[in-house]
Each structure stands twice: as C-alpha cells, then as structure tokens.
Design a protein around this motif. Structure first.
Motif, PDB file in Angstrom:
ATOM      1  N   ALA A 187      67.864 -33.113  42.763  1.00 35.99           N
ATOM      2  CA  ALA A 187      67.150 -32.298  41.788  1.00 35.99           C
ATOM      3  C   ALA A 187      65.796 -31.933  42.366  1.00 35.99           C
ATOM      4  O   ALA A 187      65.136 -32.775  42.994  1.00 35.99           O
ATOM      5  CB  ALA A 187      66.975 -33.090  40.504  1.00 35.99           C
ATOM      6  N   GLY A 188      65.381 -30.693  42.182  1.00 39.51           N
ATOM      7  CA  GLY A 188      64.076 -30.239  42.675  1.00 39.51           C
ATOM      8  C   GLY A 188      62.958 -30.885  41.871  1.00 39.51           C
ATOM      9  O   GLY A 188      63.113 -31.159  40.673  1.00 39.51           O
ATOM     10  N   VAL A 189      61.828 -31.104  42.533  1.00 43.71           N
ATOM     11  CA  VAL A 189      60.723 -31.796  41.864  1.00 43.71           C
ATOM     12  C   VAL A 189      60.181 -30.984  40.687  1.00 43.71           C
ATOM     13  O   VAL A 189      59.774 -31.546  39.659  1.00 43.71           O
ATOM     14  CB  VAL A 189      59.620 -32.192  42.881  1.00 43.71           C
ATOM     15  N   ASP A 190      60.220 -29.647  40.817  1.00 40.50           N
ATOM     16  CA  ASP A 190      59.736 -28.812  39.712  1.00 40.50           C
ATOM     17  C   ASP A 190      60.608 -28.974  38.472  1.00 40.50           C
ATOM     18  O   ASP A 190      60.109 -29.047  37.351  1.00 40.50           O
ATOM     19  CB  ASP A 190      59.696 -27.336  40.121  1.00 40.50           C
ATOM     20  N   ALA A 191      61.918 -29.039  38.692  1.00 45.31           N
ATOM     21  CA  ALA A 191      62.840 -29.198  37.561  1.00 45.31           C
ATOM     22  C   ALA A 191      62.635 -30.565  36.893  1.00 45.31           C
ATOM     23  O   ALA A 191      62.614 -30.676  35.663  1.00 45.31           O
ATOM     24  CB  ALA A 191      64.277 -29.050  38.039  1.00 45.31           C
ATOM     25  N   ILE A 192      62.445 -31.592  37.704  1.00 40.96           N
ATOM     26  CA  ILE A 192      62.224 -32.936  37.141  1.00 40.96           C
ATOM     27  C   ILE A 192      60.917 -32.942  36.340  1.00 40.96           C
ATOM     28  O   ILE A 192      60.851 -33.441  35.214  1.00 40.96           O
ATOM     29  CB  ILE A 192      62.175 -34.014  38.249  1.00 40.96           C
ATOM     30  N   ALA A 193      59.877 -32.346  36.944  1.00 36.15           N
ATOM     31  CA  ALA A 193      58.561 -32.312  36.286  1.00 36.15           C
ATOM     32  C   ALA A 193      58.654 -31.568  34.955  1.00 36.15           C
ATOM     33  O   ALA A 193      58.091 -32.005  33.941  1.00 36.15           O
ATOM     34  CB  ALA A 193      57.539 -31.648  37.200  1.00 36.15           C
ATOM     35  N   HIS A 194      59.381 -30.462  34.977  1.00 35.70           N
ATOM     36  CA  HIS A 194      59.558 -29.667  33.770  1.00 35.70           C
ATOM     37  C   HIS A 194      60.212 -30.487  32.666  1.00 35.70           C
ATOM     38  O   HIS A 194      59.775 -30.477  31.521  1.00 35.70           O
ATOM     39  CB  HIS A 194      60.439 -28.456  34.104  1.00 35.70           C
ATOM     40  N   THR A 195      61.272 -31.187  33.035  1.00 36.59           N
ATOM     41  CA  THR A 195      61.995 -32.002  32.060  1.00 36.59           C
ATOM     42  C   THR A 195      61.097 -33.099  31.493  1.00 36.59           C
ATOM     43  O   THR A 195      61.157 -33.420  30.309  1.00 36.59           O
ATOM     44  CB  THR A 195      63.229 -32.640  32.735  1.00 36.59           C
ATOM     45  N   LEU A 196      60.255 -33.660  32.364  1.00 36.71           N
ATOM     46  CA  LEU A 196      59.379 -34.753  31.920  1.00 36.71           C
ATOM     47  C   LEU A 196      58.098 -34.243  31.273  1.00 36.71           C
ATOM     48  O   LEU A 196      57.255 -35.039  30.851  1.00 36.71           O
ATOM     49  CB  LEU A 196      59.004 -35.640  33.113  1.00 36.71           C
ATOM     50  N   ASN A 197      57.939 -32.919  31.260  1.00 35.26           N
ATOM     51  CA  ASN A 197      56.741 -32.316  30.705  1.00 35.26           C
ATOM     52  C   ASN A 197      55.474 -32.804  31.413  1.00 35.26           C
ATOM     53  O   ASN A 197      54.482 -33.170  30.798  1.00 35.26           O
ATOM     54  CB  ASN A 197      56.660 -32.644  29.210  1.00 35.26           C
ATOM     55  N   THR A 198      55.540 -32.834  32.739  1.00 34.24           N
ATOM     56  CA  THR A 198      54.383 -33.279  33.511  1.00 34.24           C
ATOM     57  C   THR A 198      54.197 -32.349  34.709  1.00 34.24           C
ATOM     58  O   THR A 198      55.027 -31.469  34.942  1.00 34.24           O
ATOM     59  CB  THR A 198      54.574 -34.754  33.943  1.00 34.24           C
ATOM     60  N   ALA A 199      53.096 -32.506  35.437  1.00 34.68           N
ATOM     61  CA  ALA A 199      52.830 -31.611  36.571  1.00 34.68           C
ATOM     62  C   ALA A 199      53.582 -32.100  37.806  1.00 34.68           C
ATOM     63  O   ALA A 199      53.601 -33.300  38.073  1.00 34.68           O
ATOM     64  CB  ALA A 199      51.335 -31.582  36.851  1.00 34.68           C
ATOM     65  N   PRO A 200      54.169 -31.169  38.585  1.00 29.14           N
ATOM     66  CA  PRO A 200      54.856 -31.586  39.819  1.00 29.14           C
ATOM     67  C   PRO A 200      53.956 -32.413  40.744  1.00 29.14           C
ATOM     68  O   PRO A 200      54.404 -33.374  41.353  1.00 29.14           O
ATOM     69  CB  PRO A 200      55.249 -30.263  40.478  1.00 29.14           C
ATOM     70  N   ASP A 201      52.646 -32.034  40.806  1.00 32.16           N
ATOM     71  CA  ASP A 201      51.718 -32.775  41.676  1.00 32.16           C
ATOM     72  C   ASP A 201      51.602 -34.243  41.277  1.00 32.16           C
ATOM     73  O   ASP A 201      51.438 -35.118  42.129  1.00 32.16           O
ATOM     74  CB  ASP A 201      50.316 -32.148  41.618  1.00 32.16           C
ATOM     75  N   THR A 202      51.657 -34.492  39.958  1.00 30.31           N
ATOM     76  CA  THR A 202      51.566 -35.886  39.501  1.00 30.31           C
ATOM     77  C   THR A 202      52.750 -36.675  40.047  1.00 30.31           C
ATOM     78  O   THR A 202      52.599 -37.820  40.484  1.00 30.31           O
ATOM     79  CB  THR A 202      51.580 -35.947  37.955  1.00 30.31           C
ATOM     80  N   LEU A 203      53.918 -36.043  40.018  1.00 25.62           N
ATOM     81  CA  LEU A 203      55.102 -36.732  40.541  1.00 25.62           C
ATOM     82  C   LEU A 203      54.987 -36.946  42.046  1.00 25.62           C
ATOM     83  O   LEU A 203      55.183 -38.063  42.538  1.00 25.62           O
ATOM     84  CB  LEU A 203      56.375 -35.944  40.211  1.00 25.62           C
TER      85      LEU A 203
END
Ligand code: ATP
Length: 334
Positions: free
Chosen positions: A277-293
């Motif tokens: 899974a792309g980091v942007d998609a994961i971040a989106h699902t978690l409602n957080t910023a990709p950079d934080t991940l």
C-alpha cells in the motif's frame, strides 16, 4: 528584527529542560558519532578556529537538538536557533547571519524545509562567510557583497535524502543518528529518574527502556507517565509491577508500540490486505500526514522488521502479522 532569544525557543520546545544533557559528555549512547564530533570540537578549540559545519540526520527524538545545544556550550560560544520551516525568504535568514559572532553556532532545525532561494543564499555564507545582497529593484538593482564573521552551521533533518547535494556537500561533518540500545535507554531512565527524584527499580527501568522504540524522547515521556502513575496509584516507587501496569494502561505493547503504531500496522493488514500500500493511501485512511508516517512512525517499524518498503508500497511482514496476533498468509510476506 533580531532573531528570538535561543533560550526561549529551547524552553518552548523542551518537554523537561532538566532532562536534556547540558554537555556532550553527559550524553548517553551514539558513541561513534560522539567521538568524531569530539575530535572536531577539540581540534577547533586547540586551534582557536571555528568548528566546521555539521549536519545531523535521523528520526525525531534521537538527540539532534541535544547535540546542537551541547556543542556550543562545550565550545563556550553563543548559539542561535532557527527552523527551516520559518525561513521563507533570504531576508529571514539575514539577521541570524549578521548577528553570528565569531565562532558561534547557528542551528537550523528541519533544514530540508528551506526554500531553494534561502538555500542558495546560504551557500556563500557557509563556504566563504560572505553574502550577496541585492539592493533596489529593476534597472537600479545592484548586488553588494557583505562579509560575515566565521561561524558554524549545525543543520538537523529527519531525512538527508531530501537535501540537495550542493547543500549536503557544504557540511564538513555529516552524521547519522541511530536508534539507541535498550542498555543505553536503561542508563537514561536511571539518570533521569535520579534527576526527577523518583525511585525506580532496575527491572522497571529496563522495562521502560524496552518499551521506548529506541528513542530517548520516548523514554522520557514513558518515564514521566510511569512516575505519575506511581504517585497516584501506588506509593511513589516505580517497581516492575507499577511500570507494567502504567505502560499497559497507556496502550503501549510488548515491543513498545503505541496506538498510532498499531493503527498503522492494522490499516495495512485489514484495509489493504497486508499491502503493498502506498504511504499516501495509508496516511489518508488514518487521517494523518504522510510525513508523520515516514518520519515518525515507519523508521522504528522498519527497523524492527514489522513492515518492509517495496517499489509498490509498504507491506506487512510475517513478524508484523504475528505481532498483531494474526497468522501470516501461506506465501511469505515481504
Ligand atoms: P527532533 O528532530 O524532533 O527535534 P531531536 O533528534 O532533536 O528530535 P532531542 O530534542 O535532541 O531530539 O532529544 C529529545 C530528548 O531526548 C532530549 O530532551 C533529551 O532529554 C533526550 N536525549 C536525547 N539524546 C540523548 C542522549 N544522548 N542522552 C540522554 N538524553 C538524550
């Protein structure tokens, strides 16, 4: 306008100033980084010359700011602190450069966030201690050259890969900070418990250290929480049992992962069927910023081998499945 007083900035970003080492020799762990910087600092002091520019990179909370504050104190020079995110234009950097005393340190946190124009303005300042200022506009514009007092730049970044090569190359010393061992974190717990006047059993200190994602900032946060728990739910002493109960209550698991880490893993597992899974998609699902991940959550999970990065995105490993209490799929993940 002169830059803000370093002391104020430090206090506002520091959870507990008493716990931050004041001199490099008080710092625990990072031995090889420490030794190399020590050699450079000693040589600069013996020659009476400014220390070469230093770039520190590594995940948050591993001691970049601590190095940047200890080094000038050891050198006996002034420190100015700026943040890459706040320096929008060359004029924002100008007061720091012109205020820099001979041999003093200018610390720029999040240096990867500097806009290109500021970065380019910095090149001659770092290399030849001079800057080019454009006065006037249009046909009347002219460039004047201004000499600066020789200073030391310390840059900190969570990801060196985000820095342009010309900027990276202008740092004579480039160091990567690694996660700390449990042994080193135990030493930090015992040192800081003494500062906080909090009695901690050795076994409890080891437990707290083992649950702190290899990170001194996390160890300090966990220690503070366990100490509060000991005060309010026990007799103030941090025994192993008290530490275990306190950590369980705050949602920290056996590997030291907190709720955010586990939601990241669970999202890959349940929403994306284990990945990739792309980091942007994961971040989106978690409602957080990709950079934080990428900067805060993933480095430790990658090191622990709970996830892997592939060209198509993040994938949960067999170890990741097992940690979440799930059976890995037949074909080996990762
Ligand atoms: P960020 O990038 O988020 O600013 P950082 O890498 O600059 O993080 P620091 O602020 O230097 O991290 O460290 C966080 C805290 O951890 C410090 O306040 C200090 O108390 C503690 N700490 C860091 N490094 C060490 C060390 N080597 N020994 C003891 N304590 C440390």
């Amino acid at each position: 306008t002169p830059p803000p007083a370093p002391a104020n900035m430090l206090e506002s970003r520091e959870e507990d100033p008493a716990l931050r080492p004041k001199h490099m020799k008080e710092m625990i762990g990072q031995r090889s980084v420490y030794e190399r910087i020590r050699v450079a600092v000693d040589a600069a002091m013996m020659r009476g010359e400014p220390l070469g520019h230093i770039l520190l990179d590594g995940p948050p909370g591993l001691g970049k700011t601590t190095f940047a504050t200890c080094i000038p104190r050891d050198l006996g020079v002034e420190l100015q602190i700026a943040s890459g995110a706040a320096l929008a234009a060359p004029k924002d950097l100008l007061p720091y450069l012109t205020n820099a005393q001979e041999g003093s340190v200018l610390f720029i946190d999040e240096i990867h966030r500097l806009p290109k124009a500021v970065e380019e303005f910095m090149y001659p300042a770092m290399e030849d201690f001079r800057i080019d200022i454009t006065l006037g506009e249009g046909v009347n514009a002219r460039t004047v050259n201004m000499n600066l007092r020789p200073f030391t730049m310390i840059g900190a970044t969570t990801r060196t890969g985000l820095l342009s090569a010309p900027l990276r190359d202008r740092f004579q010393i480039r160091e990567h900070l690694e996660f700390y061992t449990d042994e080193e974190l135990t030493t930090i717990v015992l040192r800081n418990a003494a500062i906080l006047k909090c009695p901690v059993e050795e076994a409890a200190a080891r437990k707290i250290a083992g649950c702190s994602r290899g990170t001194p900032r996390v160890v300090n946060n966990r220690l503070r929480w366990v100490r509060d728990f000991a005060t309010s739910r026990a007799d103030g002493e941090v025994t192993l049992e008290v530490a275990e109960k306190a950590l369980a209550m705050s949602g920290v698991d056996s590997l030291g992962l907190d709720r955010q880490d586990r939601s990241y893993l669970e999202t890959i597992l349940r929403v994306f069927n284990g990945g990739p899974a792309g980091v942007d998609a994961i971040a989106h699902t978690l409602n957080t910023a990709p950079d934080t991940l990428t900067d805060e959550v993933e480095p430790f999970l990658l090191r622990e081998g709970l996830v892997v990065r592939t060209s198509r995105g993040r994938k949960i490993t067999n170890r990741g499945y097992e940690h979440l209490g799930e059976t890995p799929p037949e074909a080996p993940a990762g």
